[in-house]
Design a protein around this motif. Structure first.
Motif, PDB file in Angstrom:
ATOM      1  N   LYS A 100       0.840  -1.186   0.000  1.00 29.83           N
ATOM      2  CA  LYS A 100       0.000   0.000   0.000  1.00 29.83           C
ATOM      3  C   LYS A 100       0.882   1.244   0.000  1.00 29.83           C
ATOM      4  N   GLU A 130      -3.504   0.367  -3.763  1.00 27.56           N
ATOM      5  CA  GLU A 130      -4.433   0.973  -2.825  1.00 27.56           C
ATOM      6  C   GLU A 130      -4.875  -0.038  -1.772  1.00 27.56           C
ATOM      7  N   ILE A 131      -5.778   0.376  -0.933  1.00 30.77           N
ATOM      8  CA  ILE A 131      -6.189  -0.397   0.235  1.00 30.77           C
ATOM      9  C   ILE A 131      -6.739  -1.767  -0.179  1.00 30.77           C
ATOM     10  N   THR A 217      -8.945   4.918  -1.053  1.00 25.71           N
ATOM     11  CA  THR A 217      -7.598   5.273  -1.477  1.00 25.71           C
ATOM     12  C   THR A 217      -6.952   6.165  -0.423  1.00 25.71           C
ATOM     13  N   GLN A 218      -5.609   6.146  -0.381  1.00 24.44           N
ATOM     14  CA  GLN A 218      -4.885   6.979   0.562  1.00 24.44           C
ATOM     15  C   GLN A 218      -5.106   8.463   0.263  1.00 24.44           C
ATOM     16  N   SER A 219      -5.102   8.836  -1.002  1.00 26.23           N
ATOM     17  CA  SER A 219      -5.270  10.251  -1.349  1.00 26.23           C
ATOM     18  C   SER A 219      -6.656  10.754  -0.974  1.00 26.23           C
ATOM     19  N   SER A 238       2.434   4.176   9.272  1.00 32.33           N
ATOM     20  CA  SER A 238       1.789   4.711   8.069  1.00 32.33           C
ATOM     21  C   SER A 238       1.625   6.223   8.116  1.00 32.33           C
ATOM     22  N   TRP A 241       2.904   9.441   5.560  1.00 28.98           N
ATOM     23  CA  TRP A 241       2.288  10.128   4.421  1.00 28.98           C
ATOM     24  C   TRP A 241       1.416  11.309   4.840  1.00 28.98           C
TER      25      TRP A 241
END
Length: 286
Positions: A100, A130-131, A217-219, A238, A241
């Motif tokens: 990820k 992604e996740i 998603t992280q974004s 984590s 980010w």
């Protein structure tokens, strides 16, 4: 009875997933009548009814549910074998590691450095995803190994080695009053007025009920936190980010999360075995 053919499995899986012969035929790029005949022939050869058909549509029988699960797994395994075979024959052979984006950053950096420093090691490339996508990338052969997180990621059917266990932090909007705290509890972050906690997918891909956004998603999550629309609880490593608009606060009673390195079962790859040894040596040295 003859063995099942991959073509038959591909046809059946398409129908079972679409629950509609027309849509399945379009997805497969064939006409509907030969698809219907192929499924009838498959049922005849197996001696079981796979689908219930009526005017309202198509439904899976118990036998069909089993074949969907097993057939999809078999098709993934065939596709994975083809991808790994082509990669093994490619000039400048390398290993592909899925992870990820933003997860276990320091561990990943140390692993890359150690692999690059070993003159006998195969080059290591990183496939960011992604996740919850690592399991699929391992199963379809797009990745040789993956960094994953227990209990959040789907580890079923993989061989694994534990690399590190850590606590979790809440990622909060910097302007929120809770961001000034030096520690929090799960009870304090679960029901914050106006700041619902993000919902992470279960192992089957579904999401628990709740007012918070579904984590995809992280974004997406990073921007929602920055806008004051949600908060997250994630492994402490984590937080690398996080944005300037975020603050990370330890959640003291959140369950620990273990980062593992995972790979397909019964692998005979010496390159994968060497990478696993390198990864585990990093954790025993710290």
């Amino acid at each position: 009875m003859d063995d099942l053919e991959t073509r038959e499995l591909r046809y059946f899986v398409a129908v079972a997933q679409e629950l509609h012969f027309g849509r399945a035929a379009e997805r497969l790029g064939i006409a509907q009548p030969p698809l219907s005949r192929a499924i009838r022939q498959l049922e005849h050869r197996l001696g079981v009814q796979l689908l219930d058909r009526d005017r309202r549509g198509v439904a899976l029988t118990d036998a069909g549910t089993v074949l969907l699960r097993e057939g999809a797994t078999a098709l993934d395994a065939v596709a994975a074998a083809a991808r790994r075979t082509r990669r093994a024959a490619a000039p400048g052979r390398s290993l592909m590691l899925a992870t990820k984006a933003g997860a276990s950053h320091e561990l990943l950096q140390r692993l890359l450095d150690a692999q690059a420093a070993d003159p006998d090691a195969v080059a290591l490339e990183v496939l960011f995803c992604e996740i919850g996508e690592q399991a699929g990338l391992l199963r379809d052969g797009s990745a040789d190994v993956a960094l994953m997180h227990r209990p959040y990621d789907d580890l079923a059917g993989f061989d694994t080695e534990d690399l590190q266990t850590e606590g979790q932090v809440a990622i909060l909007p910097a302007a929120h009053p809770l961001a000034a705290r030096d520690r929090l509890t799960l009870a304090e972050v679960r029901n914050v007025p106006g700041l619902p906690i993000a919902r992470w997918p279960r192992l089957d891909g579904t999401y628990p009920d709740g007012p918070g956004p579904e984590a995809r998603t992280q974004s997406q999550l990073a921007q929602l936190v920055a806008l004051g629309k949600t908060l997250l609880v994630i492994p402490a490593s984590s937080r690398s980010w996080k944005w300037p608009e975020h603050v990370a606060v330890p959640v003291v009673d959140a369950p620990d999360v273990t980062t593992v390195i995972a790979w397909p079962p019964n692998s005979r790859s010496q390159a994968v075995a060497g990478l696993i040894r390198t990864a585990t040596s990093l954790t025993t040295a710290t």
